[in-house]
Design an enzyme around this catalytic site. Structure first.
Site, PDB file in Angstrom:
ATOM      1  N   ASN A 216       0.878  -1.062  -0.034  1.00  0.00           N
ATOM      2  CA  ASN A 216      -0.092   0.202   0.103  1.00  0.00           C
ATOM      3  C   ASN A 216       0.958   1.257  -0.027  1.00  0.00           C
ATOM      4  O   ASN A 216       1.532   1.481   0.918  1.00  0.00           O
ATOM      5  CB  ASN A 216      -0.993  -0.052   1.254  1.00  0.00           C
ATOM      6  CG  ASN A 216      -1.769   1.269   1.471  1.00  0.00           C
ATOM      7  OD1 ASN A 216      -1.709   2.001   0.362  1.00  0.00           O
ATOM      8  ND2 ASN A 216      -2.232   1.435   2.510  1.00  0.00           N
TER       9      ASN A 216
ATOM     10  N   LYS B 276       0.261   4.265  -0.412  1.00  0.00           N
ATOM     11  CA  LYS B 276      -0.543   5.611   0.260  1.00  0.00           C
ATOM     12  C   LYS B 276      -0.138   6.611  -0.690  1.00  0.00           C
ATOM     13  O   LYS B 276       0.000   6.545  -1.964  1.00  0.00           O
ATOM     14  CB  LYS B 276       0.099   5.631   1.542  1.00  0.00           C
ATOM     15  CG  LYS B 276      -0.192   4.417   2.436  1.00  0.00           C
ATOM     16  CD  LYS B 276       0.042   4.743   3.966  1.00  0.00           C
ATOM     17  CE  LYS B 276      -0.162   3.376   4.699  1.00  0.00           C
ATOM     18  NZ  LYS B 276      -0.183   3.467   6.264  1.00  0.00           N
TER      19      LYS B 276
ATOM     20  N   HIS C 104      -9.725   1.518   4.231  1.00  0.00           N
ATOM     21  CA  HIS C 104      -8.261   1.729   5.121  1.00  0.00           C
ATOM     22  C   HIS C 104      -8.702   2.728   6.410  1.00  0.00           C
ATOM     23  O   HIS C 104      -9.449   3.795   6.298  1.00  0.00           O
ATOM     24  CB  HIS C 104      -7.298   2.360   4.240  1.00  0.00           C
ATOM     25  CG  HIS C 104      -6.036   2.203   4.868  1.00  0.00           C
ATOM     26  ND1 HIS C 104      -5.529   3.251   6.009  1.00  0.00           N
ATOM     27  CD2 HIS C 104      -4.824   1.329   4.730  1.00  0.00           C
ATOM     28  CE1 HIS C 104      -4.391   2.881   6.381  1.00  0.00           C
ATOM     29  NE2 HIS C 104      -3.924   1.670   5.795  1.00  0.00           N
TER      30      HIS C 104
ATOM     31  N   GLU D  90      -6.980   5.226   7.561  1.00  0.00           N
ATOM     32  CA  GLU D  90      -6.626   6.501   7.017  1.00  0.00           C
ATOM     33  C   GLU D  90      -7.815   7.162   6.429  1.00  0.00           C
ATOM     34  O   GLU D  90      -8.213   8.266   6.764  1.00  0.00           O
ATOM     35  CB  GLU D  90      -5.356   6.722   6.447  1.00  0.00           C
ATOM     36  CG  GLU D  90      -4.321   6.353   7.092  1.00  0.00           C
ATOM     37  CD  GLU D  90      -3.205   5.659   6.418  1.00  0.00           C
ATOM     38  OE1 GLU D  90      -3.069   5.873   5.246  1.00  0.00           O
ATOM     39  OE2 GLU D  90      -2.193   5.124   7.173  1.00  0.00           O
TER      40      GLU D  90
ATOM     41  N   GLU E 126      -5.698  -4.548  10.361  1.00  0.00           N
ATOM     42  CA  GLU E 126      -4.654  -3.361  10.824  1.00  0.00           C
ATOM     43  C   GLU E 126      -4.826  -2.693  11.941  1.00  0.00           C
ATOM     44  O   GLU E 126      -5.713  -1.735  11.804  1.00  0.00           O
ATOM     45  CB  GLU E 126      -4.606  -2.585   9.405  1.00  0.00           C
ATOM     46  CG  GLU E 126      -4.297  -3.001   8.260  1.00  0.00           C
ATOM     47  CD  GLU E 126      -3.568  -2.341   7.183  1.00  0.00           C
ATOM     48  OE1 GLU E 126      -2.638  -2.488   6.791  1.00  0.00           O
ATOM     49  OE2 GLU E 126      -4.324  -0.984   6.753  1.00  0.00           O
TER      50      GLU E 126
ATOM     51  N   GLY F  84       2.262   2.543  10.884  1.00  0.00           N
ATOM     52  CA  GLY F  84       3.186   3.637  10.612  1.00  0.00           C
ATOM     53  C   GLY F  84       3.988   4.014  11.894  1.00  0.00           C
ATOM     54  O   GLY F  84       4.615   4.934  12.161  1.00  0.00           O
TER      55      GLY F  84
ATOM     56  N   SER G 227       3.003  -2.078  10.361  1.00  0.00           N
ATOM     57  CA  SER G 227       4.638  -1.985  10.718  1.00  0.00           C
ATOM     58  C   SER G 227       5.286  -3.396  10.527  1.00  0.00           C
ATOM     59  O   SER G 227       5.872  -3.798  11.424  1.00  0.00           O
ATOM     60  CB  SER G 227       5.097  -1.754  12.073  1.00  0.00           C
ATOM     61  OG  SER G 227       4.787  -0.326  12.321  1.00  0.00           O
TER      62      SER G 227
HETATM   63  P1  PGA Z   1       2.693   0.374   7.479  1.00  0.00           P
HETATM   64  O1  PGA Z   1       1.371   0.598   6.967  1.00  0.00           O
HETATM   65  O2  PGA Z   1       2.996  -0.923   7.149  1.00  0.00           O
HETATM   66  O3  PGA Z   1       3.346   1.528   6.988  1.00  0.00           O
HETATM   67  O4  PGA Z   1       2.360   0.451   9.007  1.00  0.00           O
HETATM   68  C1  PGA Z   1       0.334  -0.481   6.930  1.00  0.00           C
HETATM   69  C2  PGA Z   1      -1.032   0.061   6.098  1.00  0.00           C
HETATM   70  O5  PGA Z   1      -1.338   1.251   6.492  1.00  0.00           O
HETATM   71  O6  PGA Z   1      -1.402  -0.496   5.019  1.00  0.00           O
END
Ligand code: PGA
Length: 250
Positions: free
Chosen positions: A9, A11, A95, A97, A167, A173, A213
């Site tokens: 992903n 982003k 997601h 976000e 997630e 992140g 992460s």
């Molecule tokens: P990350 O993000 O691996 O940077 O923690 C995962 C995601 O939001 O899909």
């Protein structure tokens, strides 16, 4: 049987040129290793068509979102038919976000899922609790509600096309990964929730990815758990070597 999947992903990262280069690197790396899982990259809308032109069949391509309407006066939105017309086959939906910063609700997500399926896009549907919910011991209920409210209007046939991604928001992140045991416990719960509604066959056939992460150093332990069928990878999908390190954890 269900598939093991590693999906990137990206982003809101990379320019078109940087993105095409990264996709080419991943595509070339995959030709050398023959991965033991499906590999997908989900990229910004602007990159889809160009990336589709430079990757081979062995690398899946997806968008990171799509609109909750088919077409019309929705300035700035990108529809599921538009995504599909680029050659993309997947779309991340729900997601955290998007839920958190863009106010996506279960009702909007049901529209998006329906449009994705109508356009032969496989949704990678994200669920996960925030830290306060885990600390209040509500994480199992929160995740169950997200699945029930976002997806349980689907028929069993439609649901079997969905990929789920658990997630935990506190792990995205932040560098704070869920332990493999925490991930397994939640993934097993998710599979039970699916089994209660659609039966064991559908539940056992659903791929449930872990995200938050995930990196080369922890992927192996996470993927070794029986109900963890792969990962949705943010930060570590932006460097070919890191992403391939996770792919090779299978
Ligand atoms: P990350 O993000 O691996 O940077 O923690 C995962 C995601 O939001 O899909």
């Amino acid at each position: 049987m269900r598939k093991n999947i590693v999906a990137g992903n990206w982003k809101m990262n990379t320019t078109l040129q940087e993105g095409v280069k990264l996709a080419e690197e991943v595509n070339n790396a995959l030709k050398e290793v023959k991965p033991n899982c499906d590999v997908i990259i989900c990229v910004p809308f602007t990159h889809l068509a160009s990336i589709n032109n430079v990757i081979s069949k062995g690398l899946g391509l997806g968008a990171e979102n799509c609109a909750d309407h088919k077409s019309g006066a929705y300035t700035g939105e990108v529809s599921a038919p538009m995504v599909a017309s680029t050659g993309a086959k997947y779309v991340i939906l729900g997601h955290s976000e998007r839920r958190q910063y863009y106010g996506e609700t279960a009702a909007t997500l049901r529209e998006k899922v329906a449009l994705a399926l109508e356009n032969d896009l496989t949704p990678i549907f994200c669920i996960g609790e925030v830290l306060e919910e885990r600390e209040a011991d509500k994480h199992f209920d929160v995740v169950k509600s997200q699945i029930v409210d976002g997806l349980f209007n689907l028929s069993a046939e439609e649901f079997s096309k969905i990929i789920l991604a658990y997630e935990p928001v506190w792990a995205i992140g932040t560098g704070k990964t869920a332990t493999a045991d925490q991930a397994e416990e939640m993934h097993a719960h998710i599979r039970n929730v699916i089994a209660e509604k659609y039966g064991q066959d559908v539940a056992q056939g659903t791929s449930i990815l872990y995200g938050g992460s995930c990196k080369p150093s922890n992927a192996k332990e996470l993927f070794a758990k029986p109900d963890v069928d792969g990962g949705l990878i943010g930060g570590a999908s932006l460097k070919c070597a890191d992403f391939m390190g996770i792919v090779n954890a299978f």
